[in-house]
Design an enzyme around this catalytic site. Sequence first.
Site, PDB file in Angstrom:
ATOM      1  CG  PHE A   1      -8.043 -41.776 -32.740  1.00  0.00           C
ATOM      2  CD1 PHE A   1      -8.508 -42.941 -32.799  1.00  0.00           C
ATOM      3  CD2 PHE A   1      -9.153 -40.243 -33.025  1.00  0.00           C
ATOM      4  CE1 PHE A   1      -9.094 -42.776 -34.575  1.00  0.00           C
ATOM      5  CE2 PHE A   1      -8.971 -39.616 -34.211  1.00  0.00           C
ATOM      6  CZ  PHE A   1      -9.719 -40.726 -35.252  1.00  0.00           C
TER       7      PHE A   1
ATOM      8  CG  ASP B   1     -19.450 -18.412 -44.360  1.00  0.00           C
ATOM      9  OD1 ASP B   1     -18.649 -18.648 -45.159  1.00  0.00           O
ATOM     10  OD2 ASP B   1     -20.485 -18.574 -45.938  1.00  0.00           O
TER      11      ASP B   1
ATOM     12  CD  GLU C   1      -5.682 -38.813 -34.275  1.00  0.00           C
ATOM     13  OE1 GLU C   1      -4.638 -37.720 -34.241  1.00  0.00           O
ATOM     14  OE2 GLU C   1      -5.619 -38.848 -33.240  1.00  0.00           O
TER      15      GLU C   1
ATOM     16  NE  ARG D   1      -5.757 -34.928 -35.141  1.00  0.00           N
ATOM     17  CZ  ARG D   1      -6.671 -35.029 -35.575  1.00  0.00           C
ATOM     18  NH1 ARG D   1      -7.821 -34.174 -35.272  1.00  0.00           N
ATOM     19  NH2 ARG D   1      -7.571 -36.186 -35.772  1.00  0.00           N
TER      20      ARG D   1
ATOM     21  CG  HIS E   1      -7.878 -31.502 -39.167  1.00  0.00           C
ATOM     22  ND1 HIS E   1      -8.441 -31.828 -40.440  1.00  0.00           N
ATOM     23  CD2 HIS E   1      -8.281 -32.149 -38.305  1.00  0.00           C
ATOM     24  CE1 HIS E   1      -9.190 -32.764 -40.037  1.00  0.00           C
ATOM     25  NE2 HIS E   1      -9.118 -32.705 -38.510  1.00  0.00           N
TER      26      HIS E   1
ATOM     27  NE  ARG F   1     -10.797 -31.732 -33.188  1.00  0.00           N
ATOM     28  CZ  ARG F   1     -10.941 -32.364 -34.565  1.00  0.00           C
ATOM     29  NH1 ARG F   1     -10.839 -33.518 -33.842  1.00  0.00           N
ATOM     30  NH2 ARG F   1     -10.827 -32.376 -35.599  1.00  0.00           N
TER      31      ARG F   1
ATOM     32  CB  SER G   1     -14.249 -32.526 -33.255  1.00  0.00           C
ATOM     33  OG  SER G   1     -15.044 -31.605 -34.039  1.00  0.00           O
TER      34      SER G   1
HETATM   35  C1  LIG Z   1     -11.681 -34.383 -43.172  1.00  0.00           C
HETATM   36  C2  LIG Z   1     -11.816 -34.479 -41.971  1.00  0.00           C
HETATM   37  C3  LIG Z   1     -11.784 -35.156 -40.942  1.00  0.00           C
HETATM   38  C4  LIG Z   1     -12.359 -35.013 -39.654  1.00  0.00           C
HETATM   39  N1  LIG Z   1     -12.441 -36.247 -39.132  1.00  0.00           N
HETATM   40  C5  LIG Z   1     -12.998 -35.950 -37.675  1.00  0.00           C
HETATM   41  C6  LIG Z   1     -12.951 -37.544 -37.128  1.00  0.00           C
HETATM   42  O1  LIG Z   1     -12.732 -38.171 -36.983  1.00  0.00           O
HETATM   43  N2  LIG Z   1     -13.174 -37.043 -35.682  1.00  0.00           N
HETATM   44  C7  LIG Z   1     -13.503 -36.280 -35.693  1.00  0.00           C
HETATM   45  O2  LIG Z   1     -14.161 -35.622 -34.337  1.00  0.00           O
HETATM   46  N3  LIG Z   1     -13.715 -34.977 -36.127  1.00  0.00           N
HETATM   47  C8  LIG Z   1     -13.368 -34.836 -37.385  1.00  0.00           C
HETATM   48  N4  LIG Z   1     -13.199 -34.041 -37.875  1.00  0.00           N
HETATM   49  C9  LIG Z   1     -13.688 -32.954 -37.549  1.00  0.00           C
HETATM   50  C10 LIG Z   1     -14.727 -33.073 -37.770  1.00  0.00           C
HETATM   51  O3  LIG Z   1     -15.540 -33.488 -38.908  1.00  0.00           O
HETATM   52  C11 LIG Z   1     -15.678 -31.260 -38.082  1.00  0.00           C
HETATM   53  O4  LIG Z   1     -15.472 -30.713 -36.536  1.00  0.00           O
HETATM   54  C12 LIG Z   1     -16.908 -30.879 -37.941  1.00  0.00           C
HETATM   55  O5  LIG Z   1     -18.101 -32.282 -38.256  1.00  0.00           O
HETATM   56  C13 LIG Z   1     -17.546 -29.774 -37.546  1.00  0.00           C
HETATM   57  O6  LIG Z   1     -19.245 -30.537 -37.546  1.00  0.00           O
HETATM   58  P1  LIG Z   1     -20.288 -29.058 -38.109  1.00  0.00           P
HETATM   59  O7  LIG Z   1     -21.671 -28.941 -37.743  1.00  0.00           O
HETATM   60  O8  LIG Z   1     -19.992 -28.623 -36.750  1.00  0.00           O
HETATM   61  O9  LIG Z   1     -19.641 -27.762 -39.276  1.00  0.00           O
HETATM   62  P2  LIG Z   1     -20.185 -28.377 -40.903  1.00  0.00           P
HETATM   63  O10 LIG Z   1     -20.179 -30.050 -40.472  1.00  0.00           O
HETATM   64  O11 LIG Z   1     -18.950 -28.403 -41.534  1.00  0.00           O
HETATM   65  O12 LIG Z   1     -21.556 -27.997 -41.301  1.00  0.00           O
HETATM   66  C14 LIG Z   1     -21.167 -26.507 -41.248  1.00  0.00           C
HETATM   67  C15 LIG Z   1     -23.042 -26.244 -41.671  1.00  0.00           C
HETATM   68  O13 LIG Z   1     -23.115 -24.573 -42.168  1.00  0.00           O
HETATM   69  C16 LIG Z   1     -23.148 -24.485 -43.008  1.00  0.00           C
HETATM   70  N5  LIG Z   1     -23.001 -23.173 -43.951  1.00  0.00           N
HETATM   71  C17 LIG Z   1     -21.605 -22.583 -43.584  1.00  0.00           C
HETATM   72  N6  LIG Z   1     -21.652 -21.283 -44.002  1.00  0.00           N
HETATM   73  C18 LIG Z   1     -23.202 -21.110 -44.329  1.00  0.00           C
HETATM   74  C19 LIG Z   1     -23.858 -19.810 -44.608  1.00  0.00           C
HETATM   75  N7  LIG Z   1     -22.594 -18.772 -44.624  1.00  0.00           N
HETATM   76  N8  LIG Z   1     -24.582 -19.604 -44.624  1.00  0.00           N
HETATM   77  C20 LIG Z   1     -25.201 -21.126 -44.643  1.00  0.00           C
HETATM   78  N9  LIG Z   1     -25.406 -21.839 -44.294  1.00  0.00           N
HETATM   79  C21 LIG Z   1     -23.466 -21.948 -43.847  1.00  0.00           C
HETATM   80  C22 LIG Z   1     -22.604 -25.538 -44.231  1.00  0.00           C
HETATM   81  O14 LIG Z   1     -23.629 -25.514 -45.624  1.00  0.00           O
HETATM   82  C23 LIG Z   1     -22.950 -26.797 -43.499  1.00  0.00           C
HETATM   83  O15 LIG Z   1     -24.137 -27.200 -44.043  1.00  0.00           O
HETATM   84  C24 LIG Z   1     -12.832 -34.137 -39.751  1.00  0.00           C
HETATM   85  C25 LIG Z   1     -12.533 -33.550 -40.783  1.00  0.00           C
HETATM   86  C26 LIG Z   1     -12.458 -32.995 -41.658  1.00  0.00           C
HETATM   87  C27 LIG Z   1     -12.166 -31.607 -42.255  1.00  0.00           C
END
Ligand SMILES: Cc1cc2nc3c(=O)[nH]c(=O)nc-3n(C[C@H](O)[C@H](O)[C@H](O)COP(=O)(O)OP(=O)(O)OC[C@H]3O[C@@H](n4cnc5c(N)ncnc54)[C@H](O)[C@@H]3O)c2cc1C
Length: 580
Positions: A137, A231, A265, A296, A360, A395, A400
């Site tokens: 990566f 949020d 990636e 990146r 992203h 990052r 992540s």
């Molecule tokens: C398309 C894509 C591909 C990616 N691929 C990779 C990868 O291969 N490897 C890597 O390391 N990272 C990757 N990333 C980054 C990584 O996926 C994310 O940073 C990580 O999954 C975020 O997880 P999280 O649990 O912090 O938040 P999220 O998975 O975004 O979850 C947020 C949660 O908060 C809740 N929420 C938000 N606001 C409120 C509110 N006001 N009230 C109630 N609930 C709320 C939502 O409902 C959700 O459940 C990728 C990101 C994207 C967008």
Amino acid sequence: MGRGRPFFQRAVARRVFPCFLWSTMVIHDVIVVGAGLAGMRAAIEACRMGINVAVVSKVHPVRSHSVAAQGGINAALGETDSWENHMFDTVKGSDYLGDQDAIEVMCREAPEDIMELERMGAIFSRDDSGRIAQRPFGGAGYPRTCYLADRTGHSLLHVMFEQLVKYGAFIYKEWHVVKLVVEDGITRGIIAIDLSSGKLHRLHSKAVILATGGYGRVYSTTTNALTSTGDGMGLALNAGAPLMDMEFVQFHPTVLRRTGILITEGARGEGGYLINSLGERFMKRYAPEKLELASRDVVSRAEQTEIDEGRGVNGCVLLDLRHLGEEKINERLPQIRELAINFAGIDPVREPIPIRPGAHYSMGGIMTTVDGETPVTGLFAAGECACVSVHGANRLGGNSLLETIVFGRRAGRKAGEFAISSKLPEFPDSALVDAAHTIALIMNRDDGESLHSIRDELKGIMERYCGVFRNEEGLKKALEGIKRLKERYRNVYLTDRSHSFNMELTGILELGSMLDVSESIVIGAINRKESRGAHCRMDFPERDDKRWLKHTVVYKRDDRLTIEYKDVTITRYKPMERRY
Ligand SMILES: Cc1cc2nc3c(=O)[nH]c(=O)nc-3n(C[C@H](O)[C@H](O)[C@H](O)COP(=O)(O)OP(=O)(O)OC[C@H]3O[C@@H](n4cnc5c(N)ncnc54)[C@H](O)[C@@H]3O)c2cc1C
């Protein structure tokens, strides 16, 4: 609990919309806001301590943005790799802004966490000897990204949800949190709308963990889900917790033409390369050693330069996978092939894919310790909404998902310990009246500004003036624009008055956070007069460690955002020039 007049009288006096008065109050030890990987991992850890844990999510847990993660999750599992190598790559990737104590924790604990994910039932792709396969990566010195084809997030999120159900956490799905209740610097719970009924509810707790993900939606071209509106960062700011390093926004180099859909990636990790309109593999001019697998920020800037200097193809450059052959593409990148065919009409087996950089990931977020603690008592944060800070100014791919698991677990444990050792604080009933009043004001307005026009303008401003390349003039325009939009936002009104699934109302509430988040990004970017990682100032093209090797910390005080600075923790690796 009440102060002065009873709750009901005060609510009526303030013309609170009647529907919001049918509210219940429930009590939990720990409430986790967000059911992505970080939130669910935190909740599982807290459940293991035998306490009463709730998870609140505005979408069903398995629809959280984590499900979209494609390429994989990092851990030094290989015999020739080590956590120290992983740490060095991460520190270098962060352009030396990451806190090295936090990076050390993440890289040391990663292998054990991957093994635990596997024991929970997560499926990973395998190498020929049957071990967990690892792909190269960007910015990594070793192939250390574990994956399930190009659907890693899907695999992990579903396993996490099964575990959450197994441990019996209370799940409030499709509940939108509108307020974090903090009084006298102590967290007391949250207020949330049950989206199906439109009712407001009080959830009272000893600790709250914010795990609400990123804010990619403040840009018009983004890989992020509709729900990634920052949020949690808005809730934290309003409750007195600071945000850190918000000016560092990651632009992913390979986003599918006109759609914002991510092309992982992993496509470059598997051997794909980038070409311009002359058919030239241009990365050799920008990163002679690592080429397409430079970090990146470097690749995104290279692409944007090619496009700006007229060597692009309709506003894009091309990602060529043809030489990988159909079999390998089908085995390792099946989703990418499907997405390119369905959304751009291009089969990567036969044609290169038109891609460009797009917003992203949010390196910045709610400032926390390595155990997820914020400066507000009883308030914790983890995952993309938090800033520990392990990513610094940029990052690395695969770090992540790792952050969500390592720091989700640690925040869950710390919040659990906090809840066990503390008493339930009082829940001020004025909190509900305030939240209901805010919503009633919007609902009762007959005329005013529309959600869509403010939101679209905001995205346009951020895209235009706060993108891959930045300068003082543009950033100042962005700030003026955001301030104007904030004024207009005071007068925003609803055309849809329904109570059930009123997405216009939730859109308006999200927009409030988006405006605060955008302003935090822009003021941090105006002040930081250097280029570091993803923050590239055309007017200050060099990194300036003397003046700027420090974290930006944003507070909201008297309704205004103010900036302070904080030292970076440096333990093992002294800042050096960064080359790929
Ligand atoms: C398309 C894509 C591909 C990616 N691929 C990779 C990868 O291969 N490897 C890597 O390391 N990272 C990757 N990333 C980054 C990584 O996926 C994310 O940073 C990580 O999954 C975020 O997880 P999280 O649990 O912090 O938040 P999220 O998975 O975004 O979850 C947020 C949660 O908060 C809740 N929420 C938000 N606001 C409120 C509110 N006001 N009230 C109630 N609930 C709320 C939502 O409902 C959700 O459940 C990728 C990101 C994207 C967008």
